[in-house]
Design a protein around this motif. Structure first.
Motif, short mmCIF file in Angstrom:
data_model
loop_
_atom_site.label_atom_id
_atom_site.label_comp_id
_atom_site.label_asym_id
_atom_site.label_seq_id
_atom_site.Cartn_x
_atom_site.Cartn_y
_atom_site.Cartn_z
N HIS A 1 41.95 28.89 46.54
CA HIS A 1 42.70 29.22 45.32
C HIS A 1 43.50 28.04 44.78
O HIS A 1 44.72 28.12 44.60
CB HIS A 1 43.61 30.42 45.56
CG HIS A 1 42.87 31.71 45.46
ND1 HIS A 1 42.51 32.26 44.26
CD2 HIS A 1 42.35 32.52 46.40
CE1 HIS A 1 41.82 33.36 44.46
NE2 HIS A 1 41.69 33.53 45.76
N ASP B 1 39.02 36.15 40.09
CA ASP B 1 39.46 37.46 40.59
C ASP B 1 40.96 37.69 40.48
O ASP B 1 41.40 38.84 40.41
CB ASP B 1 39.05 37.63 42.06
CG ASP B 1 39.81 36.70 42.98
OD1 ASP B 1 39.81 35.48 42.70
OD2 ASP B 1 40.43 37.17 43.95
N GLU B 2 41.76 36.63 40.50
CA GLU B 2 43.20 36.87 40.55
C GLU B 2 43.77 37.00 39.13
O GLU B 2 44.58 36.18 38.69
CB GLU B 2 43.91 35.75 41.34
CG GLU B 2 43.36 35.62 42.75
CD GLU B 2 44.37 35.92 43.85
OE1 GLU B 2 45.56 35.78 43.63
OE2 GLU B 2 43.92 36.32 44.94
N HIS C 1 36.85 38.61 47.69
CA HIS C 1 38.20 38.18 48.11
C HIS C 1 39.01 39.39 48.58
O HIS C 1 38.68 40.52 48.26
CB HIS C 1 38.93 37.49 46.95
CG HIS C 1 38.41 36.12 46.68
ND1 HIS C 1 39.09 35.20 45.93
CD2 HIS C 1 37.26 35.51 47.07
CE1 HIS C 1 38.37 34.08 45.87
NE2 HIS C 1 37.26 34.25 46.54
ZN ZN Z 1 41.04 35.63 45.25
#
Ligand code: ZN
Length: 497
Positions: A168, A280-281, A350
């Motif tokens: 990340h 994804d975040e 994740h």
């Molecule tokens: Zn992630």
């Protein structure tokens, strides 16, 4: 240093040193280079390399000479020496032909258990994996994480290869730093460039913003996508004006960033690096069509990735099972998996720990080619061991975690029902480990690791838990190893790996 005498004498004579009352010998680590023998040992709760003989390896290690040998601490310098003489201690890339599992080890002591877990499985371990957030909360550095993996691989004599994920990463300076250190895997976090405000915008607003883009940029996207069906195994992706404009606005800047990072760092790297894109975040669930759009743009721009992490529907909260509509999840996961196969990379999952109800679905559609990340669950298994062998320490940590839970919400999205946690004074020592079977108490510990491991006494300034925690764990190394083999092994069984 007296306790090492026997190990040194045996090593110097070319014999395998044996574990004694005061020294544990990790026999699998025994190596010989020219006339130097070297082995990993533990005395008390500290680990050392013991070398005997002569030659370049012996001379390059730093440590204290005793007789014909040298007792060497697990320092960064000595980690680099191992990297130089034993190539298997260096992280490597794995590409797209085999599954990989991220096994973040917040403590620097879980990797031996992880190595044992993946032996004879169809998956390669990414032993070093720590996000900037975790590093900051634990006062660790990327160097510490790599060194811990090097020593674990050496200790176990594990020669089948492992990876190191700079996890990340958002900033170019961190990319540069990680690649210089020798990381073999880069997860580029594009959440700063993904626009979350578009989801709530009206069609008119989206239309107007798109209209304001430069003419050649509008044409670039419209000519390629507008009303043209793309056929992927069992799935047709099509963009009308509204959906194309929306995807360009949400992901356009992020895609430019991915392209820049690839050209600037990955394409110029002097060794193979696994490149993962993380979208994804963010608040925006990645629709399969959006996933396709990002992937198709990467292909058009000549950007090769080994894996991509979408944000799936429902919730992948830390350390607990999947929350959401499993039917919908199966449909979308199937489509995401087909898109990944079509473009030739691995789908990446994740916050992948403990999602037992959806592992069979993930295993089925990815057909054994995926990347999955776990981290905090390995720390929770350590807490389970603490609860088993040091109830008093567990109780003090539990109380402290409850008192400081609120502070963690700035870093983590979790929603435990803390009222559902059985009060400590109603739980016997023998039942303390069951807290690690309960969602809310799992999450309580999952997010308070940084606070617990850096807590200091307000009077003396001494560590409140850290020293006792690590001492307990090092004195129960085999219990921790077995717990990880069982828990992570269950993940792999359900994923079909
Ligand atoms: Zn992630």
């Amino acid at each position: 240093m007296e306790q090492f005498q026997e190990v040194v004498v045996n090593l110097a004579a070319g014999k395998i040193p044996k574990t004694t009352d005061s020294v544990t010998v990790y026999e699998s680590s025994l190596e010989k280079v020219d006339s130097t023998h070297i082995v990993m040992v533990k005395s008390g709760t500290e680990k050392y390399l013991v070398a005997a003989g002569e030659g370049a390896l012996f001379n390059e290690l730093e440590g204290e000479n005793i007789g014909q040998g040298k007792i060497c601490g697990l320092t960064h310098h000595n980690s680099k020496v191992l990297n130089k003489y034993f190539d298997y201690t260096n992280p490597q890339a794995f590409g797209t032909e085999i599954a990989t599992m991220g096994l973040g080890d917040r403590l620097g002591v879980a990797s031996p258990g992880h190595i044992e877990t993946v032996k004879n499985r169809k998956v390669k371990p990414i032993l070093a994996q720590q996000s900037i957030r975790e590093l900051t909360l634990l006062n660790r550095t990327m160097t510490d994480v790599l060194d811990a993996a090097t020593f674990a691989v050496f200790q176990e004599g594990y020669k089948d290869g492992y990876g190191a994920d700079a996890d990340h990463i958002k900033l170019e300076k961190d990319i540069e730093y990680a690649l210089d250190l020798g990381f073999s895997f880069l997860t580029l976090d594009c959440s700063e460039q993904i626009r979350n405000d578009i989801e709530g915008a009206t069609t008119d607003e989206i239309h107007k913003e798109f209209a304001d883009l430069p003419v050649d940029r509008k044409e670039y996207f419209e000519n390629h996508y507008l009303n043209k069906p793309f056929e992927i195994e069992g799935l047709t992706v099509k963009f009308d004006e509204a959906s194309l404009h929306k995807n360009v606005l949400v992901y356009g800047e992020a895609i430019d960033f991915m392209e820049h990072v690839y050209n600037e760092y990955l394409a110029k790297a002097d060794k193979a690096i696994d490149f993962e894109i993380s979208i994804d975040e963010t608040e925006t669930v990645t629709a399969p069509e959006a996933h396709f759009f990002v992937a198709e743009e990467l292909r058009r721009r000549g950007v090769t990735v080994q894996s991509l992490a979408p944000r799936f529907c429902g919730e992948f909260q830390k350390g607990i099972d999947y929350i959401g509509d499993i039917i919908q999840f199966e449909k979308e996961l199937h489509e995401h998996a087909e898109i990944a196969k079509y473009f030739g990379y691995k789908l990446s999952i994740h916050s992948g720990s403990d999602k037992f109800s959806v592992f069979p679905i993930i295993g089925k559609y990815t057909e054994g080619l995926l990347h999955i990340k776990t981290a905090g669950t390995n720390w929770l298994e350590a807490i389970r061991v603490i609860a088993q062998v040091n109830p008093d320490l567990y109780r003090r940590m539990h109380v402290y975690a409850q008192e400081h839970f609120e502070e963690t919400l700035k870093y983590y999205h979790v929603t435990p029902d803390l009222d559902s946690v059985v009060p400590l004074d109603e739980t016997s020592d023998a039942d303390l480990p069951t807290y690690m079977d309960h969602d809310a108490s799992r999450q309580l510990f999952h997010v308070t690791y940084g606070i617990l491991l850096t807590a200091k006494s307000s009077e003396s300034g001494a560590d409140l838990f850290r020293t006792e925690f690590f001492t307990t764990l090092m004195n129960n190394e085999n219990a921790y190893r077995s717990a990880l083999v069982k828990h992570i092994g269950r993940h792999l069984d359900l994923l079909g790996l």
